[in-house]
Design a protein around this motif. Structure first.
Motif, mmCIF file in Angstrom:
data_model
loop_
_atom_site.group_PDB
_atom_site.id
_atom_site.type_symbol
_atom_site.label_atom_id
_atom_site.label_comp_id
_atom_site.label_asym_id
_atom_site.label_seq_id
_atom_site.Cartn_x
_atom_site.Cartn_y
_atom_site.Cartn_z
ATOM 1 N N PHE A 39 0.837 -1.201 0.000
ATOM 2 C CA PHE A 39 0.000 0.000 0.000
ATOM 3 C C PHE A 39 0.872 1.251 0.000
ATOM 4 N N GLN A 40 1.907 1.267 0.840
ATOM 5 C CA GLN A 40 2.781 2.436 0.930
ATOM 6 C C GLN A 40 3.480 2.700 -0.407
ATOM 7 N N GLN A 41 3.975 1.649 -1.046
ATOM 8 C CA GLN A 41 4.636 1.813 -2.342
ATOM 9 C C GLN A 41 3.648 2.314 -3.394
ATOM 10 N N SER A 42 2.465 1.759 -3.399
ATOM 11 C CA SER A 42 1.447 2.179 -4.364
ATOM 12 C C SER A 42 1.041 3.625 -4.121
ATOM 13 N N LEU A 43 0.910 4.002 -2.862
ATOM 14 C CA LEU A 43 0.529 5.365 -2.510
ATOM 15 C C LEU A 43 1.602 6.357 -2.950
ATOM 16 N N GLU A 44 2.855 6.041 -2.685
ATOM 17 C CA GLU A 44 3.952 6.933 -3.092
ATOM 18 C C GLU A 44 3.995 7.080 -4.609
ATOM 19 N N SER A 45 3.807 5.998 -5.311
ATOM 20 C CA SER A 45 3.807 6.032 -6.769
ATOM 21 C C SER A 45 2.659 6.892 -7.286
ATOM 22 N N LEU A 46 1.479 6.706 -6.698
ATOM 23 C CA LEU A 46 0.318 7.478 -7.117
ATOM 24 C C LEU A 46 0.518 8.962 -6.820
ATOM 25 N N GLN A 47 1.088 9.292 -5.676
ATOM 26 C CA GLN A 47 1.329 10.694 -5.328
ATOM 27 C C GLN A 47 2.281 11.347 -6.326
ATOM 28 N N GLN A 48 3.311 10.619 -6.726
ATOM 29 C CA GLN A 48 4.247 11.157 -7.716
ATOM 30 C C GLN A 48 3.544 11.376 -9.058
ATOM 31 N N GLU A 49 2.726 10.407 -9.445
ATOM 32 C CA GLU A 49 1.991 10.519 -10.705
ATOM 33 C C GLU A 49 1.031 11.715 -10.667
ATOM 34 N N LEU A 50 0.304 11.860 -9.561
ATOM 35 C CA LEU A 50 -0.667 12.940 -9.452
ATOM 36 C C LEU A 50 -0.001 14.320 -9.408
ATOM 37 N N ALA A 51 1.209 14.380 -8.876
ATOM 38 C CA ALA A 51 1.937 15.656 -8.839
ATOM 39 C C ALA A 51 2.255 16.139 -10.253
ATOM 40 N N GLU A 52 2.319 15.206 -11.207
ATOM 41 C CA GLU A 52 2.606 15.558 -12.597
ATOM 42 C C GLU A 52 1.333 15.778 -13.422
ATOM 43 N N ARG A 53 0.233 15.195 -12.980
ATOM 44 C CA ARG A 53 -1.021 15.342 -13.725
ATOM 45 C C ARG A 53 -1.646 16.694 -13.426
ATOM 46 N N THR A 54 -2.225 17.301 -14.436
ATOM 47 C CA THR A 54 -2.820 18.619 -14.254
ATOM 48 C C THR A 54 -4.270 18.643 -14.712
ATOM 49 N N VAL A 55 -4.985 19.608 -14.173
ATOM 50 C CA VAL A 55 -6.339 19.905 -14.612
ATOM 51 C C VAL A 55 -6.374 21.388 -14.947
ATOM 52 N N GLU A 56 -7.321 21.760 -15.775
ATOM 53 C CA GLU A 56 -7.408 23.137 -16.248
ATOM 54 C C GLU A 56 -8.839 23.632 -16.090
ATOM 55 N N ALA A 57 -8.976 24.875 -15.650
ATOM 56 C CA ALA A 57 -10.303 25.471 -15.523
ATOM 57 C C ALA A 57 -10.247 26.908 -15.998
ATOM 58 N N SER A 58 -11.343 27.340 -16.623
ATOM 59 C CA SER A 58 -11.427 28.710 -17.121
ATOM 60 C C SER A 58 -12.584 29.423 -16.448
ATOM 61 N N ALA A 59 -12.500 30.746 -16.436
ATOM 62 C CA ALA A 59 -13.577 31.577 -15.916
ATOM 63 C C ALA A 59 -13.655 32.832 -16.772
ATOM 64 N N GLY A 60 -14.765 33.534 -16.627
ATOM 65 C CA GLY A 60 -14.934 34.759 -17.394
ATOM 66 C C GLY A 60 -15.010 34.505 -18.884
ATOM 67 N N GLY A 61 -15.667 33.416 -19.260
ATOM 68 C CA GLY A 61 -15.780 33.099 -20.682
ATOM 69 C C GLY A 61 -14.452 32.786 -21.331
ATOM 70 N N GLY A 62 -13.519 32.248 -20.548
ATOM 71 C CA GLY A 62 -12.206 31.888 -21.074
ATOM 72 C C GLY A 62 -11.181 33.001 -20.948
ATOM 73 N N ALA A 63 -11.562 34.093 -20.289
ATOM 74 C CA ALA A 63 -10.630 35.210 -20.118
ATOM 75 C C ALA A 63 -9.447 34.822 -19.252
ATOM 76 N N VAL A 64 -9.694 33.931 -18.296
ATOM 77 C CA VAL A 64 -8.630 33.475 -17.392
ATOM 78 C C VAL A 64 -8.672 31.960 -17.332
ATOM 79 N N THR A 65 -7.517 31.334 -17.461
ATOM 80 C CA THR A 65 -7.397 29.883 -17.362
ATOM 81 C C THR A 65 -6.347 29.561 -16.310
ATOM 82 N N ALA A 66 -6.711 28.667 -15.393
ATOM 83 C CA ALA A 66 -5.802 28.241 -14.338
ATOM 84 C C ALA A 66 -5.512 26.755 -14.509
ATOM 85 N N VAL A 67 -4.272 26.378 -14.240
ATOM 86 C CA VAL A 67 -3.850 24.983 -14.318
ATOM 87 C C VAL A 67 -3.318 24.591 -12.943
#
Length: 111
Positions: free
Chosen positions: A20-48
């Motif tokens: 579990f610990q090894q899997s958790l550490e691996s997942l945390q490293q993977e998630l630190a590299e994965r990104t999500v993106e959101a926009s507001a103001g009709g796309g005037a501002v985008t945050a990642v």
């Protein structure tokens, strides 16, 4: 006594914990590299944001910059950043639930 589980196997429990610990550490490293993106103001501002809960990038459309209404731009920036961070949290929760399921563990603590 009937109904009681079999003897506790410490070696097996430790091996499961290490997996579990090894899997958790691996997942945390993977998630630190994965990104999500959101926009507001009709796309005037985008945050990642990433799976570590950090804001990675912020893009502002130059046409959104009105020196006479900076308060509106600030509100749009906050909205985009908050939505990106919310999406990152959802991504992490989903992946953690998947990890727990794969390892045959009960649901996430506090969920």
């Amino acid at each position: 006594m009937p109904g009681l589980p079999g003897p506790f196997n410490m070696a097996k429990a430790m091996k499961s914990l290490q997996k579990f610990q090894q899997s958790l550490e691996s997942l945390q490293q993977e998630l630190a590299e994965r990104t999500v993106e959101a926009s507001a103001g009709g796309g005037a501002v985008t945050a990642v944001a990433d799976g570590s809960g950090r804001l990675r990038a912020l893009r502002i459309d130059p046409t959104a910059v009105d020196p006479s209404d900076l308060e509106m731009l600030q509100d749009v920036i906050v909205a985009a950043a908050n939505e990106a961070l919310r999406q990152a949290k959802v991504m992490v929760e989903r992946e953690m639930a998947r990890l727990y399921e794969e390892l045959g563990l009960p649901g996430l603590p506090g969920a």
